[in-house]
Design an enzyme around this catalytic site. Sequence first.
Site, PDB file in Angstrom:
ATOM      1  CG  HIS A  21      45.149  45.198  35.229  1.00  0.00           C
ATOM      2  ND1 HIS A  21      45.123  44.132  34.616  1.00  0.00           N
ATOM      3  CD2 HIS A  21      43.881  44.910  35.903  1.00  0.00           C
ATOM      4  CE1 HIS A  21      44.114  42.950  34.609  1.00  0.00           C
ATOM      5  NE2 HIS A  21      43.555  43.409  35.719  1.00  0.00           N
ATOM      6  CG  HIS A  56      43.439  37.587  38.959  1.00  0.00           C
ATOM      7  ND1 HIS A  56      43.184  36.278  38.378  1.00  0.00           N
ATOM      8  CD2 HIS A  56      42.534  38.436  38.537  1.00  0.00           C
ATOM      9  CE1 HIS A  56      42.093  36.787  37.444  1.00  0.00           C
ATOM     10  NE2 HIS A  56      41.691  37.893  37.633  1.00  0.00           N
TER      11      HIS A  56
END
Length: 244
Positions: free
Chosen positions: A12, A54
């Site tokens: 991730h 992000h």
Amino acid sequence: MTNWPYPRWIAHRGAGKLSPENTLAAVRLGAEHGYRMIECDVKLSADGVPFLLHDATLERTTNGQGTAGDLSWAALSRLDAGAWHSRRFVGESLPSFEAISRWCRANGMLLNIEIKPTPGTEAQTGHVVATEAARLWQGAHVPPLLTSFRPEALYAAQAAAPALPRGLLLDSLWDGWLDHAQALGVVALVCNHALWDDALVGVARTHGWRMLSYTVNDEWAAQRLWALGTDGIITDRVDLFAPD
């Protein structure tokens, strides 16, 4: 996709919490732990350059301020994206999508690209990211997997690069998600791991979709997902789970 080419374990944002997320350092650390596939978030600079980040804003993971999509790539590339994490990574920069893609291809690393548009730029981001992914991975034996929570971004990606596989990200089973997944021709559902149960697994199997989960950092959760028969896990804990 009749032959699923992706590994069961996906790192991730690179190496999750062991390094500054969505940086080249994180991708390298994920590879050092044996991972063969990396998940990353890609959005656009004000001048249309795809890069990794992000959040919509810069404060949490860089020394910048404000909305990242309001800045040019020249300004973004000068930011420190590592000091927030630890002294080891001071000076680590935000990477362009091209730089990450070229490193991954050179080192045999696969990519799960989450299209993460700045609000209001969904279609533009989906188009640019898919177009660049198709260019950078041209001739690759295994293409990158494009995913997004935003159907608008995936529709634009579908139009720009229809041959690239797509997956719909789901944090909840909102009204209409199934219709969108069908219209998008997705190959996978990528769900919050708590959503998976026998019923949702049955829906996915009926449509021939692969089943991926995020973000799984506990052994009990991973064991539950494997018992359900799901296909892949996205994790921060590259130090806990050994990808076989």
